[in-house]
Each structure stands twice: as structure tokens, then as C-alpha cells.
Design a protein around this motif. Structure first.
Motif, PDB file in Angstrom:
ATOM      1  N   LEU A  46      19.609 -20.097 -28.203  1.00 42.19           N
ATOM      2  CA  LEU A  46      19.677 -21.240 -27.250  1.00 42.19           C
ATOM      3  C   LEU A  46      20.412 -21.021 -25.922  1.00 42.19           C
ATOM      4  O   LEU A  46      20.455 -21.955 -25.022  1.00 42.19           O
ATOM      5  N   ASN A  47      21.145 -19.977 -25.886  1.00 39.57           N
ATOM      6  CA  ASN A  47      21.787 -19.749 -24.444  1.00 39.57           C
ATOM      7  C   ASN A  47      20.887 -19.278 -23.561  1.00 39.57           C
ATOM      8  O   ASN A  47      21.415 -19.584 -22.372  1.00 39.57           O
ATOM      9  N   ALA A  48      20.086 -18.819 -23.945  1.00 33.79           N
ATOM     10  CA  ALA A  48      19.035 -18.482 -22.587  1.00 33.79           C
ATOM     11  C   ALA A  48      18.077 -19.544 -22.480  1.00 33.79           C
ATOM     12  O   ALA A  48      17.236 -19.883 -23.047  1.00 33.79           O
ATOM     13  N   SER A  72      15.975 -29.883 -35.482  1.00 35.00           N
ATOM     14  CA  SER A  72      16.257 -30.571 -34.097  1.00 35.00           C
ATOM     15  C   SER A  72      16.001 -29.207 -33.131  1.00 35.00           C
ATOM     16  O   SER A  72      16.020 -29.414 -32.041  1.00 35.00           O
ATOM     17  N   ASN A  73      15.949 -28.054 -33.626  1.00 38.09           N
ATOM     18  CA  ASN A  73      15.675 -26.981 -32.707  1.00 38.09           C
ATOM     19  C   ASN A  73      14.395 -26.714 -32.411  1.00 38.09           C
ATOM     20  O   ASN A  73      13.590 -26.120 -33.233  1.00 38.09           O
ATOM     21  N   THR A  74      13.735 -27.342 -31.388  1.00 39.82           N
ATOM     22  CA  THR A  74      12.215 -27.322 -30.994  1.00 39.82           C
ATOM     23  C   THR A  74      11.916 -26.046 -30.574  1.00 39.82           C
ATOM     24  O   THR A  74      10.597 -25.754 -30.584  1.00 39.82           O
ATOM     25  N   ARG A  75      12.893 -25.305 -30.072  1.00 34.45           N
ATOM     26  CA  ARG A  75      12.616 -24.098 -29.625  1.00 34.45           C
ATOM     27  C   ARG A  75      12.404 -22.804 -30.641  1.00 34.45           C
ATOM     28  O   ARG A  75      12.027 -21.410 -30.359  1.00 34.45           O
ATOM     29  N   LEU A  76      12.549 -23.000 -31.823  1.00 33.88           N
ATOM     30  CA  LEU A  76      12.548 -22.003 -32.811  1.00 33.88           C
ATOM     31  C   LEU A  76      11.287 -21.010 -32.908  1.00 33.88           C
ATOM     32  O   LEU A  76      11.532 -19.977 -32.793  1.00 33.88           O
ATOM     33  N   VAL A  77      10.162 -21.517 -33.004  1.00 33.88           N
ATOM     34  CA  VAL A  77       9.047 -21.044 -33.183  1.00 33.88           C
ATOM     35  C   VAL A  77       8.817 -20.213 -32.155  1.00 33.88           C
ATOM     36  O   VAL A  77       8.605 -18.990 -32.354  1.00 33.88           O
ATOM     37  N   GLN A  78       8.988 -20.614 -30.629  1.00 36.25           N
ATOM     38  CA  GLN A  78       8.722 -19.880 -29.416  1.00 36.25           C
ATOM     39  C   GLN A  78       9.905 -18.708 -29.457  1.00 36.25           C
ATOM     40  O   GLN A  78       9.452 -17.645 -29.085  1.00 36.25           O
ATOM     41  N   ASP A  79      10.912 -19.138 -29.572  1.00 37.10           N
ATOM     42  CA  ASP A  79      12.196 -18.090 -29.676  1.00 37.10           C
ATOM     43  C   ASP A  79      11.767 -17.095 -30.979  1.00 37.10           C
ATOM     44  O   ASP A  79      12.252 -15.896 -30.321  1.00 37.10           O
ATOM     45  N   SER A  92      23.446 -36.826 -40.479  1.00 29.33           N
ATOM     46  CA  SER A  92      22.098 -36.897 -40.164  1.00 29.33           C
ATOM     47  C   SER A  92      21.768 -37.140 -38.848  1.00 29.33           C
ATOM     48  O   SER A  92      20.706 -36.802 -38.291  1.00 29.33           O
ATOM     49  N   LYS A  93      22.889 -37.120 -37.986  1.00 25.47           N
ATOM     50  CA  LYS A  93      22.330 -37.257 -36.325  1.00 25.47           C
ATOM     51  C   LYS A  93      22.545 -36.047 -35.701  1.00 25.47           C
ATOM     52  O   LYS A  93      22.660 -35.950 -34.263  1.00 25.47           O
ATOM     53  N   MET A  94      22.958 -35.018 -36.291  1.00 26.17           N
ATOM     54  CA  MET A  94      23.216 -33.738 -35.676  1.00 26.17           C
ATOM     55  C   MET A  94      22.103 -33.392 -34.866  1.00 26.17           C
ATOM     56  O   MET A  94      20.963 -33.447 -35.256  1.00 26.17           O
ATOM     57  N   ASN A  95      22.282 -32.804 -33.635  1.00 24.81           N
ATOM     58  CA  ASN A  95      21.236 -32.479 -32.785  1.00 24.81           C
ATOM     59  C   ASN A  95      21.640 -31.196 -32.014  1.00 24.81           C
ATOM     60  O   ASN A  95      22.846 -31.156 -31.216  1.00 24.81           O
ATOM     61  N   PHE A  96      20.712 -30.135 -32.038  1.00 24.75           N
ATOM     62  CA  PHE A  96      20.939 -28.789 -31.457  1.00 24.75           C
ATOM     63  C   PHE A  96      19.824 -28.432 -30.516  1.00 24.75           C
ATOM     64  O   PHE A  96      19.578 -27.461 -30.216  1.00 24.75           O
ATOM     65  N   GLN A  97      19.295 -29.750 -29.827  1.00 26.08           N
ATOM     66  CA  GLN A  97      18.351 -29.558 -28.629  1.00 26.08           C
ATOM     67  C   GLN A  97      19.051 -28.984 -27.440  1.00 26.08           C
ATOM     68  O   GLN A  97      20.089 -29.236 -27.173  1.00 26.08           O
ATOM     69  N   SER A  98      18.836 -27.847 -27.029  1.00 28.53           N
ATOM     70  CA  SER A  98      19.250 -27.151 -25.925  1.00 28.53           C
ATOM     71  C   SER A  98      19.230 -27.827 -24.740  1.00 28.53           C
ATOM     72  O   SER A  98      19.935 -27.737 -23.604  1.00 28.53           O
ATOM     73  N   ASP A  99      18.460 -28.858 -24.651  1.00 24.76           N
ATOM     74  CA  ASP A  99      18.259 -29.873 -23.479  1.00 24.76           C
ATOM     75  C   ASP A  99      18.994 -31.177 -23.595  1.00 24.76           C
ATOM     76  O   ASP A  99      18.820 -32.076 -22.518  1.00 24.76           O
ATOM     77  N   GLY A 100      19.506 -31.222 -24.843  1.00 22.98           N
ATOM     78  CA  GLY A 100      20.067 -32.775 -25.121  1.00 22.98           C
ATOM     79  C   GLY A 100      21.220 -33.018 -24.440  1.00 22.98           C
ATOM     80  O   GLY A 100      22.327 -32.260 -24.330  1.00 22.98           O
ATOM     81  N   LYS A 101      21.293 -34.009 -23.674  1.00 22.74           N
ATOM     82  CA  LYS A 101      22.339 -34.246 -22.502  1.00 22.74           C
ATOM     83  C   LYS A 101      23.640 -34.602 -23.223  1.00 22.74           C
ATOM     84  O   LYS A 101      24.726 -34.009 -22.960  1.00 22.74           O
ATOM     85  N   GLU A 102      23.815 -35.307 -24.238  1.00 26.17           N
ATOM     86  CA  GLU A 102      24.777 -35.624 -24.954  1.00 26.17           C
ATOM     87  C   GLU A 102      25.645 -34.496 -25.543  1.00 26.17           C
ATOM     88  O   GLU A 102      26.604 -34.196 -25.495  1.00 26.17           O
ATOM     89  N   SER A 103      24.807 -33.865 -26.192  1.00 19.61           N
ATOM     90  CA  SER A 103      25.013 -32.570 -27.055  1.00 19.61           C
ATOM     91  C   SER A 103      25.573 -31.569 -26.126  1.00 19.61           C
ATOM     92  O   SER A 103      26.536 -30.981 -26.449  1.00 19.61           O
TER      93      SER A 103
END
Length: 321
Positions: free
Chosen positions: A48-50, A83-90, A262-273
Motif C-alpha cells: 500500500l505504500n506504492a 477494506s483493502n480493495t487493492r489486494l487482488v491487483q497488488d 468493525s469500522k477499521m479501514n485500510f483503504q490507501s486512499d481513505g482521507k481520514e485513515s
């Protein structure tokens, strides 16, 4: 399991000291990974750093080109959470590059593990207790990273002595220990407890190559274990953070509310996270051993010298018995 053990032992034999650099969100980057591997330890970074289209592909090209085929191997961390929607692509990118080691966090998935095994890679899964350790091995992980009390970022709350002891009662495969390891003597201690290698993160935040701000690096140098706060407030998962950074954000580190897991979010583009991770600085309890901002090779050399000194001290004590 014998095959996994043999592959892991062959990789570990290439290192200068039995240590992995932990992947740190925002902090780890290609330059640091390259420096870590060249210095003689396994380097790593979170996928997710990339950020940006094609960035992960470019990072892997850069690392592989710089290191060549005979260097100490590197690892990529994948957050295996819904919440990591990039997993499959990555993962498709990592499979294409045949990344030697994949480190999975926050969930173990059979499809991810099988994809890595298909090209001959190794999967290590980080766990905070024995129950999660059993689940990861049942799903096919080759090895475990025991994340004990005192680790930076997302961390467990169990004693490393107890955690390693219980895992080793049933598991003889690759096992790393994470938790306040920033000194070479602690690497040897991890081995004495039954781990194969140490998993070190916070000691590298103050590295010249790290993608941390100058203020963050200096806070690591100036800080000690009394400055660490354990909370789930920022991501929904318990982790360790530097109290000065929490105060700078206008919060009281001694009175943080509990978050809803249950609200944890690891979206790389999530503004709050992203804001929380940028402004609130993660750190383990071992930073008292970090006394300067310096290059990765100097950090590894210090750890190596301390490791050798600890070994010599114990050898001398054993001879005196």
C-alpha cells in the motif's frame, strides 16, 4: 512443512544477522529496502505504500534491478482485510515479479497463499496470539511472525516469552519475533526463546533512507518507552504510537476513547485513515536504543556488533559455569 523450513533456512543463511526489517506504512520505500538488503538483512515494504497506477510494478522493478539475483531477499507486506480493495491487483503484480517473501497481515487467505506457492515463494503471516497462529498455518502459511507486546504499529499485548513458548509447543516451522527489538542483544534473545529471527521496525524509522519527516525521525531519537501509547483509536486495531505526536494533534494520549473494530479501514486512499497515519506516529517500545539519525548500513552494523557482543558475553558466562 519440511520444504518451507528448507526454503526459509536457505534465505536466512544469506543474511548478516538473523533479522527482517518490518514493513512500515508510509515509512518503508524502495531505497530503504535496497539499503537493508545490501546491509545484510531482509528488507520489506507494504504494498500500500506504492501509490498510483503502476507504482508497485515500478517499485519492484527498481528493487530487483538494484539488488540482482544473489542478494539477500526482500519481502512485500499485503494487508489481507476486506477494506483493502487493492489486494487482488497488488497480488497479481507480486506474483508476476515472483516476490521471494510475502508477509500477510490482518487475515490469512488460502488464495493468496496458493498464488505465492505456485511460483515458489514463501508466505509469513503475522499473529498476535496462538489462536491466530493455528488459523494461519491451517490455511497454508509457511511461517509466522509473532507480534508481541511493545511492537510498533499494530501490535499484540502478550509477553514474547509466553507467545513464542506456546507457538513452539506445536509449530517447528519458520518463526520470527516482533516487539521492542532495537538492539543486537534482543536479536540473540529472540533466538534463545525459540524464534529463528527478529523482526525489527522502529529502529529504522530514524534511518536516513526512511520516508519519515525529520521531526518524526528526531522524535524516535529523543523518545523512550515511556513515550509509547497503546490504543485502537486511530485505526480500530490496537497499536503503539508516540505520545508527543498525539498531543500535537490536539488529543490527550492518556484519555483516548476506544474505537469500533468493525469500522477499521485500510483503504490507501481513505482521507481520514491517511490523515491519522500521517499525523500520528507509530513506534515500538524499543526506541531507547536509537540515539541518532543514520544510514541503514550503520544501523545494521550496530545491531551486528551488539549481537556479536551478546553472543561473546553469553559464551564467556557459559565457560565460567
Amino acid at each position: 512443512m519440511a520444504t518451507s523450513r528448507n526454503k526459509f533456512d536457505a534465505l536466512l543463511a544469506q543474511t548478516k544477522i538473523p533479522a527482517f526489517a518490518a514493513p512500515m506504512f508510509i515509512i518503508s520505500n524502495p531505497n530503504m529496502v535496497i539499503a537493508q538488503c545490501r546491509a545484510g538483512i531482509v528488507g520489506s515494504f507494504p504494498a500500500l505504500n506504492a501509490r498510483g497506477d503502476g507504482a508497485l510494478d515500478q517499485w519492484l522493478d527498481q528493487i530487483k534491478t538494484a539488488l540482482g539475483p544473489n542478494a539477500v531477499p526482500f519481502a512485500v507486506n499485503q494487508i489481507v482485510h476486506r477494506s483493502n480493495t487493492r489486494l487482488v491487483q497488488d497480488m497479481e503484480t507480486c506474483v508476476r515479479h515472483k516476490v521471494p517473501i510475502i508477509i500477510t497481515s490482518l487475515g490469512a487467505r488460502v488464495d493468496v497463499i496458493e498464488a505465492v506457492h505456485a511460483y515458489g515463494g514463501i508466505v509469513l503471516h503475522d499473529v498476535i496470539n496462538d489462536r491466530f497462529a493455528h488459523k494461519a498455518i491451517e490455511k497454508g502459511a509457511d511461517g509466522l511472525i509473532a507480534v508481541a507486546a511493545g511492537a510498533g504499529g499494530h501490535a499484540g499485548a502478550l509477553s514474547p516469552f509466553a507467545l513464542i513458548q506456546e507457538i513452539r509447543q506445536w509449530f517447528d516451522g519458520p518463526l520470527l519475533l516482533s516487539g521492542a527489538i532495537a538492539h543486537g542483544g534482543a536479536i540473540l534473545a529472540a533466538q534463545a526463546m525459540g524464534a529463528d529471527a527478529a523482526y525489527i521496525g522502529s529502529a529504522f524509522i530514524a534511518a536516513t533512507e526512511a520516508a519519515a519527516s525529520g521531526a518524526y525521525k528526531q522524535a524516535i531519537v529523543d523518545g523512550c518507552m515511556a513515550d509509547i501509547v497503546y490504543t485502537n483509536y486511530f485505526t480500530g486495531v490496537h497499536g503503539n504510537y508516540l505520545a508527543p505526536s498525539i498531543r500535537a494533534a490536539g488529543l490527550d494520549p492518556d484519555n483516548l476513547p476506544d474505537a469500533d473494530p468493525s469500522k477499521m479501514n485500510f483503504q490507501s486512499d481513505g482521507k481520514e485513515s491517511a490523515k491519522a497515519w500521517k499525523d500520528i506516529w507509530g513506534s515500538g517500545q524499543g526506541i531507547g536504543a536509537v540515539t541518532a539519525i543514520e544510514p541503514v548500513n550503520a544501523i545494521v552494523e550496530r545491531l551486528s556488533q551488539e549481537y556479536g557482543q551478546a553472543m561473546n558475553r553469553l559464551t564467556s558466562q557459559a565457560k565460567g559455569c
